[in-house]
Design an enzyme around this catalytic site. Structure first.
Site, PDB file in Angstrom:
ATOM      1  N   GLY A   1      -2.877   7.314   1.102  1.00 53.63           N
ATOM      2  CA  GLY A   1      -1.446   7.042   1.062  1.00 53.63           C
ATOM      3  C   GLY A   1      -0.735   8.169   0.350  1.00 53.63           C
ATOM      4  N   SER A   2       0.530   7.936   0.033  1.00 54.17           N
ATOM      5  CA  SER A   2       1.349   8.952  -0.633  1.00 54.17           C
ATOM      6  C   SER A   2       1.079   8.949  -2.133  1.00 54.17           C
ATOM      7  CB  SER A   2       2.832   8.656  -0.393  1.00 54.17           C
ATOM      8  OG  SER A   2       3.212   7.476  -1.099  1.00 54.17           O
TER       9      SER A   2
ATOM     10  N   THR B   1      -5.574   5.606  -6.683  1.00 52.21           N
ATOM     11  CA  THR B   1      -6.535   5.698  -7.781  1.00 52.21           C
ATOM     12  C   THR B   1      -6.728   4.345  -8.449  1.00 52.21           C
ATOM     13  OG1 THR B   1      -6.017   8.033  -8.112  1.00 52.21           O
ATOM     14  CG2 THR B   1      -7.073   6.894  -9.949  1.00 52.21           C
TER      15      THR B   1
ATOM     16  N   ASP C   1     -12.325  10.760  -6.260  1.00 48.76           N
ATOM     17  CA  ASP C   1     -10.868  10.724  -6.351  1.00 48.76           C
ATOM     18  C   ASP C   1     -10.291  12.079  -5.975  1.00 48.76           C
ATOM     19  OD1 ASP C   1      -8.460   9.342  -6.870  1.00 48.76           O
ATOM     20  OD2 ASP C   1      -8.322  10.236  -8.868  1.00 48.76           O
ATOM     21  N   GLU C   2      -9.032  12.069  -5.554  1.00 51.77           N
ATOM     22  CA  GLU C   2      -8.303  13.288  -5.164  1.00 51.77           C
ATOM     23  C   GLU C   2      -9.075  14.085  -4.119  1.00 51.77           C
ATOM     24  OE1 GLU C   2      -5.293  13.536  -5.929  1.00 51.77           O
ATOM     25  OE2 GLU C   2      -5.043  12.414  -7.779  1.00 51.77           O
ATOM     26  N   ALA C   3      -9.564  13.389  -3.120  1.00 51.28           N
ATOM     27  CA  ALA C   3     -10.407  13.995  -2.081  1.00 51.28           C
ATOM     28  C   ALA C   3      -9.699  15.110  -1.323  1.00 51.28           C
ATOM     29  CB  ALA C   3     -10.886  12.921  -1.106  1.00 51.28           C
TER      30      ALA C   3
ATOM     31  N   CYS D   1       9.743   3.539  -1.958  1.00 49.88           N
ATOM     32  CA  CYS D   1      10.690   4.651  -1.820  1.00 49.88           C
ATOM     33  C   CYS D   1      11.696   4.597  -2.967  1.00 49.88           C
ATOM     34  CB  CYS D   1      11.405   4.564  -0.474  1.00 49.88           C
ATOM     35  SG  CYS D   1      12.635   5.883  -0.231  1.00 49.88           S
TER      36      CYS D   1
END
EC number: 2.7.1.21
Length: 191
Positions: free
Chosen positions: A22-23, A29, A94-96, A151
């Site tokens: 996702g964003s 995480t 994480d942070e792939a 948003c």
């Protein structure tokens, strides 16, 4: 998420690959940490990795924006993940999006050895384009969870990471000073 029969069946027949994407600020995480903590409670052998370049909150721990954390091993290259723990049952990554293009092959090797691999990362960069090895991971995953932020402009579901600063580099570590989550309409009306 998983029912017990599905998870039990998966463990009988081998490993798996799960992707949480996702964003920015969407809870990727947080969800990764939640799944890994449940595995630790179940007394499973867990190894957690993150790219060595991600030092935003901590050099060694995976840390969410809400400051929940779990210890991890920072690595320079995805192939290094294969060097850790022969008894590992679950690998968290994480942070792939910041890993090299070999990450999908590493994940397949682990899954084929019976390891449950849980990966979290941005699916799109600040330009709304597929990011790093995530598209390949999505294609080979048994399970994909797409999470959305809120948003900041209209309150709708945000799937884009809007960059607030002038910088064209695809890789720019940052937090709320550099990025904000936006829905499609607000992302395209970038005022």
């Amino acid at each position: 998420m998983f029912n017990d029969d599905r998870l039990r069946r998966r463990n009988e027949f081998g490993g798996s690959i799960e992707v949480i994407c996702g964003s920015m600020f969407s809870g990727k995480t947080e969800e990764l940490i939640r799944r890994l903590r449940r595995a630790q409670i179940a007394k499973l052998q867990v190894e957690i990795f993150k790219p060595k370049t991600d030092t935003r909150y901590d050099e060694n721990a995976v840390v969410s924006h809400d400051l929940n954390s779990i210890n991890s091993t920072p690595v320079d290259h995805s192939s290094s993940i294969l060097l850790y723990g022969s008894n590992t049952q679950i690998v968290g990554i994480d942070e792939a999006q910041f890993f090299d293009d070999e990450l999908p092959d590493v994940c397949v090797k682990l899954a084929n050895k019976g390891v449950r691999v849980i990966i979290a990362g941005l699916d799109m960069d600040f330009e709304g384009k597929p990011f790093g090895p995530i598209p390949s991971l999505l294609a080979i995953a048994e399970d994909v969870t797409k999470v959305h932020a809120v948003c900041v402009r209209c309150g709708g579901p945000a799937l884009f990471s809007y960059r607030l600063v002038e910088n064209k580099n695809q890789f720019l570590l940052g937090e709320k000073e550099n990025y904000e989550p936006r829905c499609r309409v607000c992302y395209n009306n970038n005022d």
